[in-house]
Scaffold this active site. Sequence first.
Site, mmCIF file in Angstrom:
data_model
loop_
_atom_site.group_PDB
_atom_site.id
_atom_site.type_symbol
_atom_site.label_atom_id
_atom_site.label_comp_id
_atom_site.label_asym_id
_atom_site.label_seq_id
_atom_site.Cartn_x
_atom_site.Cartn_y
_atom_site.Cartn_z
ATOM 1 N N LYS A 131 -34.802 -20.529 24.874
ATOM 2 C CA LYS A 131 -34.925 -21.238 26.156
ATOM 3 C C LYS A 131 -33.595 -21.132 26.901
ATOM 4 O O LYS A 131 -32.531 -21.233 26.281
ATOM 5 C CB LYS A 131 -35.308 -22.703 25.894
ATOM 6 C CG LYS A 131 -35.573 -23.512 27.176
ATOM 7 C CD LYS A 131 -36.114 -24.908 26.863
ATOM 8 C CE LYS A 131 -36.374 -25.718 28.121
ATOM 9 N NZ LYS A 131 -36.955 -27.047 27.842
ATOM 10 N N SER A 158 -41.198 -28.643 30.260
ATOM 11 C CA SER A 158 -40.332 -27.676 30.888
ATOM 12 C C SER A 158 -40.185 -26.370 30.107
ATOM 13 O O SER A 158 -39.769 -25.368 30.681
ATOM 14 C CB SER A 158 -38.946 -28.285 31.085
ATOM 15 O OG SER A 158 -38.340 -28.572 29.829
ATOM 16 N N SER A 180 -41.488 -31.793 26.527
ATOM 17 C CA SER A 180 -41.352 -30.399 26.972
ATOM 18 C C SER A 180 -41.546 -29.321 25.921
ATOM 19 O O SER A 180 -41.582 -28.143 26.258
ATOM 20 C CB SER A 180 -39.998 -30.189 27.635
ATOM 21 O OG SER A 180 -40.072 -30.643 28.959
HETATM 22 N N1 GLN Z 1 -41.894 -33.702 32.082
HETATM 23 C C1 GLN Z 1 -40.850 -34.597 31.712
HETATM 24 C C2 GLN Z 1 -39.797 -34.629 32.791
HETATM 25 O O1 GLN Z 1 -40.012 -34.049 33.784
HETATM 26 C C3 GLN Z 1 -40.247 -34.186 30.408
HETATM 27 C C4 GLN Z 1 -39.390 -32.994 30.503
HETATM 28 C C5 GLN Z 1 -38.740 -32.626 29.208
HETATM 29 O O2 GLN Z 1 -39.182 -33.017 28.129
HETATM 30 N N2 GLN Z 1 -37.639 -31.897 29.326
HETATM 31 O O3 GLN Z 1 -38.779 -35.216 32.679
#
Ligand code: GLN
Length: 484
Positions: free
Chosen positions: A76, A151, A175
């Site tokens: 990532k 994400s 995410s």
């Molecule tokens: N969707 C959540 C956010 O926007 C979690 C994102 C994540 O786990 N990095 O913060």
Amino acid sequence: MINATLKQLSAQLAGKKISSVELTQIYLDRIAALNPALNAYITTNAETSLAQARAADALLAGGKAQALTGIPIAQKDIFCAKGWRTTCGSKMLENFIAPYDAHVIEQFNKAGAVNLGKTNMDEFAMGSSNETSYFGPVRNPWDRNSVPGGSSGGAACAVAARLCAAATGTDTGGSIRQPAALCGISGIKPTYGTVSRYGMIAFASSLDQAGPMARSVEDLALMLNVMTGFDTRDSTSLQRDKEDYARDLAKPLNGLRIGLPKEFFAEGLSNDVAQAVEAAIAEYKKLGATVVDISLPNSRLSVPVYYVLAPAEASSNLSRFDGVRYGYRAPEYSDLTDMYEKTRAQGFGAEVKRRIMIGTYVLSHGYYDAYYLQAQKIRRLIAQDFTEAFKQCDVIMGPTSPSTAFNLGEKGDDPVQMYLSDIYTIAVNLAGLPGMSIPCGFGKNNMPVGLQIIGNYFAEAEMLNVAHQYQLATDWHSRAPQEI
Ligand code: GLN
């Protein structure tokens, strides 16, 4: 070859059926062919990957191979990797070349794995659909008009589309699990503190945790074996003995107590997802498990609590992007303040700015007690709900996401709808618990559904056992998107 498990690949490499250079080239060719449409990778660097593969082949030839030596892994783009462009999905870091390796990257390097490239992600990991990436949205390989989740959407897409053998992700509020569910793959977020955050660009430090994403639970165990470990450079890294996460995979599930929280099967859950999850629970009963009804009464507050705490931490963490030390700097400005303002106005996207503003607001004098402190107290209550629940059951199960993958653009104008995508995953981060998602069927339009498994602190080996036994009994995890 592209459908092989990590264990099979490792055996092929050890048996000289294929070299790491050949295997890496297969993936690089697939990336060249499919990435223009899927956009799973932000950066690839064939020369660097192939040089690592050659080094791995030398280790293999010398009999010095470990479990992942020579295996191409997608990283990532939140992990700093020395000499690699590391963007975190943002214009702010569009041209940033990391001068050092994150702990996770170091661990893979020590294991002799090949870094295949840096995967696309929501900007600074803020999002549930990959649409906030400065480098454009990732497409879901099961349906290119759908989002892959976020994400870690690039990672999930790369694993599902066979553009890597396995991948890393990070999970602040869901995410790893949510994109794994939406792309039909497996992923685990370990207990907070298990994987070092050193060199992982910070979003919300008390919630961020890295973990593996792969096509099978067996693969997750091998990846986790590499990723975990104590690191003095992360003050929240836990000093624990190294574990073999594959040690319990074969255990039968007789007597397993599965807790089903009533809050996870209430209003807001799509029928197709509910049906697939219920069928998975029925399968578990066949495997010898019993079901216990439980309640997590404060979990309904997890989304509002998260959207106070995560932005608060983000507003502090992202203050470092000021055009002075690294990253983007506005080309024209009148004085220092103007430089800061223009740099941040131009370098950050809309969602990141929204979070910085919310975070600054909830931390400001006069509001701190009403929002931030209050949210911290509810966070503790949410964690206590799980402690109570684990007195009655060994693992908790439910849906990972309330629906299957939605269409690109569908929730873009409505941040609250987007935030609700993580309604079942966020409480796990607030409590610091391990959580995972495995494929458990298909819903509307033949899109994958994920089953979430939540364990007690440090119960990763047990969760992997529970998930692996399901994968021995079913074949959802080995289905591939049609065009691949
Ligand atoms: N969707 C959540 C956010 O926007 C979690 C994102 C994540 O786990 N990095 O913060």
